[in-house]
Design a protein around this motif. Structure first.
Motif, PDB file in Angstrom:
ATOM      1  N   VAL A  52       0.897  -1.151   0.065  1.00 14.33           N
ATOM      2  CA  VAL A  52       0.043  -0.111   0.126  1.00 14.33           C
ATOM      3  C   VAL A  52       0.818   1.268  -0.077  1.00 14.33           C
ATOM      4  O   VAL A  52       1.849   1.414   1.001  1.00 14.33           O
ATOM      5  N   ALA A  53       0.903   1.972  -0.901  1.00 15.14           N
ATOM      6  CA  ALA A  53       1.645   3.284  -1.338  1.00 15.14           C
ATOM      7  C   ALA A  53       0.896   4.538  -1.045  1.00 15.14           C
ATOM      8  O   ALA A  53      -0.278   4.753  -1.080  1.00 15.14           O
ATOM      9  N   THR A  54       1.497   5.434  -0.220  1.00 18.09           N
ATOM     10  CA  THR A  54       0.626   6.845  -0.123  1.00 18.09           C
ATOM     11  C   THR A  54       0.717   7.397  -1.656  1.00 18.09           C
ATOM     12  O   THR A  54       1.567   6.784  -2.395  1.00 18.09           O
ATOM     13  N   PRO A  55      -0.176   8.235  -1.807  1.00 18.48           N
ATOM     14  CA  PRO A  55      -0.235   8.840  -3.375  1.00 18.48           C
ATOM     15  C   PRO A  55       1.137   9.362  -3.648  1.00 18.48           C
ATOM     16  O   PRO A  55       1.616   8.960  -4.994  1.00 18.48           O
ATOM     17  N   GLN A  56       1.735   9.961  -2.897  1.00 23.52           N
ATOM     18  CA  GLN A  56       3.119  10.517  -3.383  1.00 23.52           C
ATOM     19  C   GLN A  56       4.321   9.411  -3.577  1.00 23.52           C
ATOM     20  O   GLN A  56       5.159   9.326  -4.376  1.00 23.52           O
ATOM     21  N   GLY A  57       4.144   8.560  -2.537  1.00 21.48           N
ATOM     22  CA  GLY A  57       5.068   7.320  -2.477  1.00 21.48           C
ATOM     23  C   GLY A  57       4.768   6.326  -3.789  1.00 21.48           C
ATOM     24  O   GLY A  57       5.790   5.856  -4.309  1.00 21.48           O
ATOM     25  N   LEU A  58       3.863   6.376  -4.422  1.00 25.56           N
ATOM     26  CA  LEU A  58       3.783   5.527  -5.542  1.00 25.56           C
ATOM     27  C   LEU A  58       4.671   5.946  -6.790  1.00 25.56           C
ATOM     28  O   LEU A  58       5.031   5.239  -7.444  1.00 25.56           O
ATOM     29  N   GLY A  59       4.924   7.232  -6.870  1.00 23.97           N
ATOM     30  CA  GLY A  59       6.011   7.644  -7.771  1.00 23.97           C
ATOM     31  C   GLY A  59       7.209   7.305  -7.639  1.00 23.97           C
ATOM     32  O   GLY A  59       8.079   7.371  -8.334  1.00 23.97           O
ATOM     33  N   PHE A  60       7.702   6.774  -6.367  1.00 24.48           N
ATOM     34  CA  PHE A  60       9.022   6.349  -6.047  1.00 24.48           C
ATOM     35  C   PHE A  60       9.289   4.597  -6.426  1.00 24.48           C
ATOM     36  O   PHE A  60      10.299   4.292  -6.150  1.00 24.48           O
ATOM     37  N   LEU A  61       8.204   4.058  -6.994  1.00 21.29           N
ATOM     38  CA  LEU A  61       8.251   2.660  -6.794  1.00 21.29           C
ATOM     39  C   LEU A  61       8.048   2.103  -8.313  1.00 21.29           C
ATOM     40  O   LEU A  61       7.512   2.856  -9.098  1.00 21.29           O
ATOM     41  N   ASP A  62       8.914   0.911  -8.718  1.00 20.68           N
ATOM     42  CA  ASP A  62       8.474   0.413  -9.698  1.00 20.68           C
ATOM     43  C   ASP A  62       7.362  -0.462  -9.502  1.00 20.68           C
ATOM     44  O   ASP A  62       7.448  -1.822  -9.237  1.00 20.68           O
ATOM     45  N   THR A  63       6.236   0.013 -10.212  1.00 21.40           N
ATOM     46  CA  THR A  63       5.130  -0.848  -9.839  1.00 21.40           C
ATOM     47  C   THR A  63       5.127  -1.901 -10.456  1.00 21.40           C
ATOM     48  O   THR A  63       4.502  -2.965  -9.923  1.00 21.40           O
ATOM     49  N   GLU A  64       5.515  -2.211 -11.688  1.00 17.82           N
ATOM     50  CA  GLU A  64       5.609  -3.545 -12.260  1.00 17.82           C
ATOM     51  C   GLU A  64       6.334  -4.512 -11.808  1.00 17.82           C
ATOM     52  O   GLU A  64       5.740  -5.909 -11.381  1.00 17.82           O
ATOM     53  N   ALA A  65       7.424  -4.225 -11.280  1.00 14.21           N
ATOM     54  CA  ALA A  65       8.305  -5.045 -10.622  1.00 14.21           C
ATOM     55  C   ALA A  65       7.802  -5.548  -9.245  1.00 14.21           C
ATOM     56  O   ALA A  65       7.913  -6.664  -8.893  1.00 14.21           O
ATOM     57  N   ILE A  66       7.211  -4.592  -8.481  1.00 14.84           N
ATOM     58  CA  ILE A  66       6.518  -4.890  -7.165  1.00 14.84           C
ATOM     59  C   ILE A  66       5.394  -5.715  -7.382  1.00 14.84           C
ATOM     60  O   ILE A  66       5.217  -6.665  -6.422  1.00 14.84           O
ATOM     61  N   GLU A  67       4.610  -5.602  -8.213  1.00 15.43           N
ATOM     62  CA  GLU A  67       3.424  -6.510  -8.371  1.00 15.43           C
ATOM     63  C   GLU A  67       3.654  -7.973  -8.647  1.00 15.43           C
ATOM     64  O   GLU A  67       3.095  -8.762  -8.421  1.00 15.43           O
ATOM     65  N   ALA A  68       4.935  -7.869  -9.637  1.00 16.21           N
ATOM     66  CA  ALA A  68       5.217  -9.386 -10.237  1.00 16.21           C
ATOM     67  C   ALA A  68       5.796  -9.889  -8.862  1.00 16.21           C
ATOM     68  O   ALA A  68       5.720 -11.298  -8.727  1.00 16.21           O
ATOM     69  N   GLN A  69       6.638  -9.166  -8.005  1.00 19.65           N
ATOM     70  CA  GLN A  69       7.201  -9.916  -6.862  1.00 19.65           C
ATOM     71  C   GLN A  69       6.258 -10.340  -5.878  1.00 19.65           C
ATOM     72  O   GLN A  69       6.395 -11.507  -5.210  1.00 19.65           O
TER      73      GLN A  69
END
Length: 191
Positions: A52-69
């Motif tokens: 669960v990411a804060t709205p601003q925190g989302l921009g710091f993440l590699d969404t695809e990689a984390i969702e795959a992990q």
């Protein structure tokens, strides 16, 4: 002639086979992109994980990689009425990295993002929480921050040991102990 019979429906795994589910709440911080370190360690220790990411925190993440992990979508906004819950209920929560903003809002009971809403509600449901703050020494010197940590500690939140870094210097990432959240949580979470 006999009618063919349908194969038996698969049975649910025994409750003992269910892995505990950990929410990792990620805030907007320069080290947030390294959250995969915590996810990997949690999975190795027997947790299933959702982020669960804060709205601003989302921009710091590699969404695809984390969702795959994790095998789950990253959540950062509330569901619409009627939408299925994308994550199972949390057995525990790790807030890492936790920013000055999130720590203070959470302690004040402000629930203006999904991440904060989950944290505020977790207190009332008894879900164990560990928080690993990541902020600079100037922010940590603010009286509101010290008061917020005292309030969270009084609520039973487990606080990590990371030392704030120098202002305007960034850094401290090499000393951030991602797995400390798991160390704090595991004694109180049933396997």
């Amino acid at each position: 002639m006999t009618e063919p019979t349908a194969p038996p429906a698969p049975s649910a795994p025994p409750a003992s086979d269910k892995r505990p589910f950990l929410y990792v709440v990620v805030c907007a911080s320069g080290i947030a992109g390294e959250v995969g370190t915590l996810i990997t360690a949690a999975r190795q220790r027997g947790w299933d994980v959702g982020v669960v990411a804060t709205p601003q925190g989302l921009g710091f993440l590699d969404t695809e990689a984390i969702e795959a992990q994790t095998g789950y979508p990253i959540r950062s906004a509330w569901r619409k009425p009627g939408e299925a819950r994308p994550l199972p209920p949390a057995d525990a929560i790790a807030v890492a990295p936790a920013t000055f903003n999130t720590v203070n809002k959470w302690a004040a009971g402000i629930s203006d993002t999904l991440a904060l809403g989950i944290l505020c509600e977790a207190y009332g449901t008894g879900v164990p929480i560990a928080v690993l703050p990541y902020l600079n020494a100037a922010q940590a010197a603010h009286p509101a921050y010290r008061q917020s940590l005292e309030r969270l500690t009084g609520m039973g939140v487990l606080i990590g040991s990371h030392e704030p870094h120098r202002p305007k210097a960034g850094g401290g990432a090499d000393g951030f102990r991602w797995t400390e959240a798991l160390d704090l949580l595991e004694p109180g979470v049933p396997a």
